[in-house]
Enzyme design. Structure first.
Site, short mmCIF file in Angstrom:
data_model
loop_
_atom_site.label_atom_id
_atom_site.label_comp_id
_atom_site.label_asym_id
_atom_site.label_seq_id
_atom_site.Cartn_x
_atom_site.Cartn_y
_atom_site.Cartn_z
N ASP A 93 9.72 -4.88 -20.62
CA ASP A 93 8.97 -3.79 -19.98
C ASP A 93 7.77 -3.36 -20.83
O ASP A 93 6.72 -3.03 -20.29
CB ASP A 93 9.92 -2.61 -19.74
CG ASP A 93 9.32 -1.55 -18.81
OD1 ASP A 93 8.76 -1.96 -17.76
OD2 ASP A 93 9.39 -0.35 -19.13
N HIS A 124 -2.00 -2.88 -18.36
CA HIS A 124 -2.84 -1.68 -18.33
C HIS A 124 -3.11 -1.12 -19.73
O HIS A 124 -4.03 -0.33 -19.91
CB HIS A 124 -2.28 -0.62 -17.37
CG HIS A 124 -1.14 0.18 -17.89
ND1 HIS A 124 0.15 -0.30 -17.92
CD2 HIS A 124 -1.08 1.44 -18.39
CE1 HIS A 124 0.94 0.64 -18.42
NE2 HIS A 124 0.23 1.70 -18.72
N HIS A 157 2.68 -4.99 -23.41
CA HIS A 157 1.77 -3.95 -23.91
C HIS A 157 1.62 -4.02 -25.44
O HIS A 157 0.52 -4.05 -25.97
CB HIS A 157 2.27 -2.56 -23.52
CG HIS A 157 2.45 -2.37 -22.04
ND1 HIS A 157 1.67 -3.00 -21.11
CD2 HIS A 157 3.32 -1.59 -21.33
CE1 HIS A 157 2.04 -2.63 -19.89
NE2 HIS A 157 3.05 -1.78 -19.99
N ASP A 160 4.96 2.75 -4.88
CA ASP A 160 4.69 3.70 -5.96
C ASP A 160 3.42 3.38 -6.75
O ASP A 160 2.62 4.26 -7.03
CB ASP A 160 5.87 3.66 -6.94
CG ASP A 160 6.68 4.92 -6.81
OD1 ASP A 160 6.59 5.55 -5.71
OD2 ASP A 160 7.38 5.27 -7.77
N LEU A 161 3.29 2.10 -7.14
CA LEU A 161 2.15 1.71 -7.97
C LEU A 161 0.84 2.01 -7.24
O LEU A 161 -0.09 2.58 -7.80
CB LEU A 161 2.24 0.22 -8.32
CG LEU A 161 1.05 -0.34 -9.09
CD1 LEU A 161 0.97 0.25 -10.50
CD2 LEU A 161 1.11 -1.87 -9.19
N ALA A 163 0.80 -1.23 0.00
CA ALA A 163 0.00 0.00 0.00
C ALA A 163 0.83 1.28 0.00
O ALA A 163 0.34 2.32 -0.41
CB ALA A 163 -0.92 0.00 1.21
N SER A 164 2.09 1.20 0.45
CA SER A 164 2.83 2.46 0.49
C SER A 164 3.79 2.57 -0.70
O SER A 164 4.57 3.51 -0.78
CB SER A 164 3.57 2.60 1.83
OG SER A 164 4.22 1.39 2.13
#
Ligand code: BG6
EC number: 1.1.1.49
Length: 484
Positions: free
Chosen positions: A245, A188, A250, A17-18, A14-15
């Site tokens: 990446d 995404h 993607h 970056d994403l 939760a802390s």
């Protein structure tokens, strides 16, 4: 979201970056638009750092601060933040996950009014190395136990391994704990507006149906460019490189949507079946159809080894060996630290036979789908230059979303995809066999790069990448035209 019952969204990591940049803002947007029911939803953050609920909320608030510019969002923001609770603990600790389960169960009891069914969505905003222990802990301690129905779902992000073997290993570790319908592998790019538009465009328009094949299309380019380098992620990036990446996931996902056959229905499994077939029809990549680059200055990052050969730029030509596409090069190109930030699909058509206007040199018909920035679709076509003379000129039929859909805000990819995970719609998520087929395409090339058999050519940061890539494009039959 039609199902009812308590809904717990648990953001692990939760802390990180994403979570701060993507997951929580997406959740806030969904909440603000009324997709998360105040009477049902609770959000839990889980991470190692020992912070309070308030400290986590303050951190998140920092990333949503722009939202406060809109007056009606101020109230929503503070209500949203109140829905967030924090539980701290290690990623492999029974004790930590038992506490997490207790916190979720308490929330579920407090929402009993909604029939007692329990929906638990675990979002792993974590490095994949901890997926197996975390999934094991979730499975042992935190799955939905309600007799009244509901579900437990897991959301994971790439990188799913580093090659075919490690990818399969990760899949089988998670696959032993959860069934495929419970696993949501996010890419995404599948949540971007114009990527989601792809099937509509292809299969709902008579214009395209008869043209979308090797008889008419000369080549397809799928291009990703970023105008910044690896900035602070050098250490991570150097282990992966641009192919893992961006390209293997993607761009390859976009390629599937451009190349696949019409699915028998819009059911997620029918769509994903067709995507897998495309991937399985790709023939091995030839070394002479690959250009790798590394921008100058990449190795200044202290976390990047001085002798790194990791590509920050790559152009590869994929060839799909089937009836529709034999002989049509699919050029995938991606680069960091380039002259601009852009992602495009470019479909270039063959020359008109018997060109009576002798206008071919002005350029071919090209259909461009701009994924970002400024979503648009445009067709380059030849028209008569207005005026007395009979002269031809290349022009565009232009559908720019900003102009055409004024005032319509385009949702963020993560927003859409998280909503799908709650609805249980897996259409825009990567299935295990898709992932395997994607690794099968790139693993041999990645291994050759790692052995140093293919070298990255230096290019200037802020440039178009190595000129060898333009030569490869030309060889593959792409004809550069001017205009946009
Ligand atoms: C991520 C990559 O998956 O996609 C990043 O790891 C990249 O390196 C990012 O910057 C690009 O996403 P977008 O949506 O900004 O094109």
């Amino acid at each position: 979201v039609s199902e009812t019952g308590s809904l717990s969204i648990i953001v692990l990591g939760a802390s990180g970056d994403l979570a701060k940049k993507k997951t929580f803002p997406a959740l806030f947007h969904l909440y603000h638009q009324g997709f998360l029911d105040q009477n049902e939803v609770h959000i839990f953050g889980y991470a190692r750092s020992k912070i309070s609920d308030k400290e986590l909320r303050d951190k998140i608030r920092g990333y949503l601060i722009d939202e406060r510019k809109a007056y009606d969002k101020v109230e929503a923001l503070s209500k949203f933040l109140q829905l967030i609770k924090y539980v701290s603990g290690p990623y492999d600790s029974e004790e930590g996950f038992k506490r997490l389960d207790k916190a979720i169960s308490e929330h579920e009891i407090s929402k009993k009014s909604s029939e007692g069914s329990s929906r638990r969505l675990f979002y792993l905003a974590l490095p994949p190395s901890v997926y197996p222990p975390v999934c094991k802990m979730i499975k042992s301690w935190c799955t939905n136990k309600s007799d009244l129905g509901g579900w437990t779902r897991i959301v994971v992000e790439k990188p799913f391994g580093k090659d075919l073997e490690s990818g399969e290993q990760l899949s089988s570790q998670i696959g032993k704990l959860f069934d495929e319908p419970q696993i949501y592998r996010i890419d995404h790019y599948l949540g971007k507006e114009l990527v989601q538009n792809m099937l509509v465009l292809r299969f709902a328009n008579r214009f395209f149906l008869p043209l979308w094949n090797r008889d008419n299309i000369a080549n397809v380019q799928i291009v990703f460019r970023e105008d910044f380098g690896t900035e602070g992620r050098g250490g991570y990036f150097d282990e992966y490189g641009i192919i893992r990446d961006i390209i293997q996931n993607h761009l390859l996902q976009v390629l599937c949507l451009v190349a696949m056959e019409k699915p028998i229905s819009l059911k997620p499994e029918h769509i994903r079946d067709e995507k897998v077939k495309v991937l399985q029809s790709v023939i091995p990549i030839k070394d002479e159809e690959v250009v790798l680059g590394q921008y100058e200055g990449y190795k200044d990052d202290p976390t990047v080894p001085n002798d790194s050969n990791t590509p920050t730029f790559a152009t590869t030509v994929l060839r799909i060996d089937n009836e529709r596409w034999e002989g049509v090069p699919f050029i995938l190109k991606a680069g960091k630290a380039m002259s601009s930030k852009k992602a495009d699909i470019r479909i270039q058509f063959k020359d008109v036979p018997g060109d009576i206007f002798k206008c071919q040199k002005q350029g071919r018909n090209e259909f461009v789908i701009r994924l970002q920035p400024s979503e648009a679709m445009y067709m380059k076509l030849t028209v008569k230059q207005p005026g007395l003379e009979m002269q031809t000129v290349q022009s565009e039929l232009d559908l720019s979303y900003k102009q055409r859909y004024q005032g319509v805000s385009i949702p963020e990819a993560y927003e859409r995809l998280i909503l799908d995970t709650i609805k249980g719609d897996q259409q825009h998520f990567v299935r295990r066999d898709e992932l395997k087929a994607a690794w099968e395409i790139f693993t041999p090339l990645l291994h050759r790069i790692e052995k140093g058999e293919l070298k990255s050519i230096p290019y200037k940061a802020g440039s178009r990448g190595p000129i060898e890539a333009d030569e490869l494009l030309k060889k593959a039959g792409y004809i550069q035209t001017h205009g946009y």
